[in-house]
Design an enzyme around this catalytic site. Structure first.
Site, short mmCIF file in Angstrom:
data_model
loop_
_atom_site.label_atom_id
_atom_site.label_comp_id
_atom_site.label_asym_id
_atom_site.label_seq_id
_atom_site.Cartn_x
_atom_site.Cartn_y
_atom_site.Cartn_z
N LYS A 57 0.83 -1.21 0.00
CA LYS A 57 0.00 0.00 0.00
C LYS A 57 0.86 1.26 0.00
CE LYS A 57 -2.00 -0.95 3.93
NZ LYS A 57 -1.27 -2.18 4.27
N ARG A 62 -9.47 1.87 8.47
CA ARG A 62 -8.99 0.53 8.79
C ARG A 62 -9.96 -0.25 9.66
NH1 ARG A 62 -3.06 0.77 8.64
NH2 ARG A 62 -2.15 -1.03 9.65
N ARG A 65 11.87 -5.70 4.85
CA ARG A 65 11.64 -4.27 4.57
C ARG A 65 12.67 -3.39 5.29
NH1 ARG A 65 5.84 -1.67 5.42
NH2 ARG A 65 6.02 -2.58 7.49
N ARG A 74 11.55 -1.56 10.92
CA ARG A 74 10.50 -1.16 11.85
C ARG A 74 10.38 -2.17 12.98
NH1 ARG A 74 5.30 0.41 8.24
NH2 ARG A 74 4.27 -0.74 9.90
N ARG A 99 -0.30 -8.64 13.44
CA ARG A 99 -0.86 -7.56 12.59
C ARG A 99 -1.72 -8.14 11.48
NH1 ARG A 99 4.36 -4.89 10.76
NH2 ARG A 99 3.04 -3.74 9.31
P1 AP5 Z 1 4.89 -1.62 1.84
O1 AP5 Z 1 4.57 -0.79 0.65
O2 AP5 Z 1 5.65 -0.99 2.94
O3 AP5 Z 1 3.55 -2.33 2.38
P2 AP5 Z 1 2.33 -1.75 3.19
O4 AP5 Z 1 1.11 -2.42 2.64
O5 AP5 Z 1 2.35 -0.26 3.19
O6 AP5 Z 1 2.65 -2.35 4.61
P3 AP5 Z 1 2.64 -1.72 6.06
O7 AP5 Z 1 3.26 -2.73 6.97
O8 AP5 Z 1 3.25 -0.35 6.09
O9 AP5 Z 1 1.15 -1.62 6.35
P4 AP5 Z 1 0.52 -1.58 7.68
O10 AP5 Z 1 -0.84 -1.26 7.26
O11 AP5 Z 1 0.65 -2.74 8.55
O12 AP5 Z 1 1.38 -0.47 8.49
P5 AP5 Z 1 1.08 1.04 8.84
O13 AP5 Z 1 2.34 1.77 8.83
O14 AP5 Z 1 -0.10 1.54 8.08
O15 AP5 Z 1 5.67 -2.92 1.29
C1 AP5 Z 1 6.16 -3.91 2.20
C2 AP5 Z 1 7.52 -4.42 1.69
O16 AP5 Z 1 7.31 -5.14 0.47
C3 AP5 Z 1 8.53 -3.31 1.37
O17 AP5 Z 1 9.80 -3.77 1.70
C4 AP5 Z 1 8.39 -3.13 -0.16
O18 AP5 Z 1 9.61 -2.68 -0.75
C5 AP5 Z 1 8.06 -4.54 -0.60
N1 AP5 Z 1 7.15 -4.57 -1.77
C6 AP5 Z 1 6.09 -3.73 -2.00
N2 AP5 Z 1 5.47 -4.09 -3.15
C7 AP5 Z 1 6.15 -5.18 -3.64
C8 AP5 Z 1 5.99 -6.00 -4.79
N3 AP5 Z 1 5.00 -5.80 -5.67
N4 AP5 Z 1 6.86 -7.03 -4.96
C9 AP5 Z 1 7.86 -7.25 -4.06
N5 AP5 Z 1 8.08 -6.50 -2.96
C10 AP5 Z 1 7.22 -5.47 -2.75
O19 AP5 Z 1 0.56 0.88 10.35
C11 AP5 Z 1 1.43 0.54 11.40
C12 AP5 Z 1 0.67 0.56 12.71
O20 AP5 Z 1 0.16 1.90 12.94
C13 AP5 Z 1 -0.56 -0.32 12.79
O21 AP5 Z 1 -0.23 -1.64 13.15
C14 AP5 Z 1 -1.38 0.40 13.87
O22 AP5 Z 1 -0.87 0.15 15.16
C15 AP5 Z 1 -1.13 1.86 13.56
N6 AP5 Z 1 -2.10 2.40 12.60
C16 AP5 Z 1 -1.86 2.88 11.36
N7 AP5 Z 1 -3.00 3.28 10.78
C17 AP5 Z 1 -3.99 3.06 11.67
C18 AP5 Z 1 -5.40 3.25 11.64
N8 AP5 Z 1 -6.01 3.75 10.55
N9 AP5 Z 1 -6.11 2.91 12.73
C19 AP5 Z 1 -5.52 2.42 13.85
N10 AP5 Z 1 -4.19 2.20 13.93
C20 AP5 Z 1 -3.43 2.51 12.85
#
Ligand code: AP5
Length: 217
Positions: free
Chosen positions: A18, A93, A132, A164, A175
């Site tokens: 994402k 979310r 990552r 991270r 998660r």
């Molecule tokens: P990446 O693009 O980083 O994936 P992502 O889907 O963004 O994954 P996240 O882990 O960031 O999502 P998340 O939703 O768990 O975390 P967030 O920060 O929002 O890609 C992942 C890896 O794969 C990278 O190394 C990339 O290079 C690689 N990759 C990408 N595409 C690829 C492809 N096509 N092929 C191969 N490799 C690829 O949230 C973190 C925490 O914050 C949550 O757990 C929660 O505690 C809190 N939080 C955030 N938002 C909320 C909310 N709305 N409500 C409540 N709590 C929240």
């Protein structure tokens, strides 16, 4: 009123890509990229009260409470750089966040235009998150699939990369469970609203981008 603004919601499990795709899409479409995870991490690095509160949930792989998250997004969307709309990454979310987002956009005369759902199987997610590497500016790399030119060094500003805390294997699995429990109901919510487009997230990054751009066109 804000009728010409575009709002895209990136949906998918942790590690689906994402963040990677939201950044590219926002740049190509001239929209702002809003990642709630990045906003929480910025607050954490600035040691704000919000950052401290959020980190107690993030470290365990739990979601930050809805009221806190919604208030943060409301403030972010009120800034002038959001006038043309935004690519939302990690928000909404939960069903409560999705309802609040609809209400928030209705207040400013906007609506969710498109919800790309990036689907990727669990085993691939774990592999992606464990490899990552992040830059402090929020750029995302992968040790194998999207490596920087120099290992552990940001291509753009040369600063060291880091992993991270919530990418540890046990937190990653939790998660993913939290995603299925609390976020996956949004797939049906947006499908029923006729806004969902499923994207095969197992393809190469460039191919996923191409499919997304076709969906947006
Ligand atoms: P990446 O693009 O980083 O994936 P992502 O889907 O963004 O994954 P996240 O882990 O960031 O999502 P998340 O939703 O768990 O975390 P967030 O920060 O929002 O890609 C992942 C890896 O794969 C990278 O190394 C990339 O290079 C690689 N990759 C990408 N595409 C690829 C492809 N096509 N092929 C191969 N490799 C690829 O949230 C973190 C925490 O914050 C949550 O757990 C929660 O505690 C809190 N939080 C955030 N938002 C909320 C909310 N709305 N409500 C409540 N709590 C929240």
């Amino acid at each position: 009123m804000n009728e010409k603004a575009t709002y895209i919601v990136m949906l998918g499990p942790p590690g689906a890509g994402k963040g990677t795709q939201a950044k590219i899409l926002a740049e190509k479409l001239g929209l702002v990229h809003i990642s709630t995870g990045d906003l929480f991490r910025e607050n954490l690095s600035q040691e704000t009260e919000l950052g401290k509160l959020a980190s107690s949930y993030m470290a365990k792989g739990e979601l930050v409470p809805d009221d806190v998250t919604i208030a943060m997004v409301k403030e972010r969307l009120s800034r002038p750089d959001c006038a043309k709309g935004a690519v939302m990454d990690g928000f909404p979310r939960t069903p409560a966040q999705a309802e609040a987002f609809e209400a928030l956009l209705a207040e400013i005369g906007g609506k969710v235009d498109l919800v790309p759902f990036i689907s990727v199987p669990n085993d691939v997610l774990v592999e992606r998150l464990s490899g990552r590497w992040m830059s402090h500016a929020g750029r995302v790399y992968h040790a194998l699939y999207n490596p920087p030119k120099v290992k552990w060094v940001d291509d753009v500003d040369g600063s060291p990369l880091y992993q991270r805390d919530d990418d540890k294997p046990e937190t990653v699995l939790h998660r993913i469970n939290v995603y299925y429990d609390q976020t996956s109901p949004l797939i049906d919510f947006y499908r029923q609203a006729g806004k969902l487009v499923e994207i095969d997230g197992t393809q190469e990054i460039e191919q996923v981008t191409e499919d997304l751009l076709k969906a947006v066109a």
